[in-house]
Scaffold this motif. Structure first.
Motif, mmCIF file in Angstrom:
data_model
loop_
_atom_site.group_PDB
_atom_site.id
_atom_site.type_symbol
_atom_site.label_atom_id
_atom_site.label_comp_id
_atom_site.label_asym_id
_atom_site.label_seq_id
_atom_site.Cartn_x
_atom_site.Cartn_y
_atom_site.Cartn_z
ATOM 1 N N LEU A 21 -36.989 -6.995 -13.471
ATOM 2 C CA LEU A 21 -36.002 -5.982 -13.860
ATOM 3 C C LEU A 21 -34.636 -6.281 -13.252
ATOM 4 O O LEU A 21 -33.611 -6.190 -13.936
ATOM 5 C CB LEU A 21 -36.469 -4.588 -13.440
ATOM 6 N N ALA A 22 -34.610 -6.660 -11.986
ATOM 7 C CA ALA A 22 -33.339 -6.969 -11.322
ATOM 8 C C ALA A 22 -32.665 -8.175 -11.965
ATOM 9 O O ALA A 22 -31.448 -8.174 -12.173
ATOM 10 C CB ALA A 22 -33.577 -7.212 -9.833
ATOM 11 N N ASN A 24 -32.964 -9.158 -15.020
ATOM 12 C CA ASN A 24 -32.452 -8.743 -16.323
ATOM 13 C C ASN A 24 -31.207 -7.880 -16.160
ATOM 14 O O ASN A 24 -30.208 -8.087 -16.861
ATOM 15 C CB ASN A 24 -33.540 -8.002 -17.106
ATOM 16 N N ASP A 25 -31.236 -6.934 -15.218
ATOM 17 C CA ASP A 25 -30.088 -6.053 -14.987
ATOM 18 C C ASP A 25 -28.851 -6.844 -14.558
ATOM 19 O O ASP A 25 -27.731 -6.511 -14.945
ATOM 20 C CB ASP A 25 -30.409 -5.010 -13.911
ATOM 21 N N ARG A 26 -29.043 -7.879 -13.765
ATOM 22 C CA ARG A 26 -27.933 -8.714 -13.282
ATOM 23 C C ARG A 26 -27.555 -9.811 -14.275
ATOM 24 O O ARG A 26 -26.706 -10.646 -13.987
ATOM 25 C CB ARG A 26 -28.294 -9.367 -11.940
ATOM 26 N N LYS A 27 -28.255 -9.805 -15.413
ATOM 27 C CA LYS A 27 -28.009 -10.776 -16.482
ATOM 28 C C LYS A 27 -28.247 -12.217 -16.028
ATOM 29 O O LYS A 27 -27.594 -13.145 -16.476
ATOM 30 C CB LYS A 27 -26.617 -10.602 -17.063
ATOM 31 N N ARG A 76 -35.882 -3.683 -19.513
ATOM 32 C CA ARG A 76 -35.334 -2.382 -19.923
ATOM 33 C C ARG A 76 -34.907 -2.509 -21.378
ATOM 34 O O ARG A 76 -33.861 -3.076 -21.668
ATOM 35 C CB ARG A 76 -34.160 -1.994 -19.046
#
Length: 78
Positions: A21-22, A24-27, A76
């Motif tokens: 998740l991290a 993905n969130d940070r691209k 997400r």
């Protein structure tokens, strides 16, 4: 009653999901690559060989990973 191995596995799964998740969130990794990582992990267990008991355990792991993919737990999705 769950044993220590169950707790370690649950902790490892939670940590890995949080890392995915991290990332993905940070691209750092797009969703399709995260899903690819999970599919590769599932395939490793689907193709594992061993005794009947070992094969059954690998199949259960693959089923869990495939359920994570289907449920979108590690990305997400909008």
């Amino acid at each position: 009653m769950p044993d220590q191995t169950d707790h370690a596995g649950t902790a490892a799964l939670s940590i890995c999901e949080a890392l995915l998740l991290a990332m993905n969130d940070r691209k750092l990794l797009p969703e399709h690559e995260i899903v690819g990582v999970l599919r590769d992990a599932a395939a490793s267990h689907e193709n594992a060989v061993g005794t009947e008991l070992e094969t059954e355990k690998h199949r259960a792991v693959a089923d869990l990973i495939n359920a994570i993919i289907a449920g979108g737990n590690s990305v997400r999705r909008l």
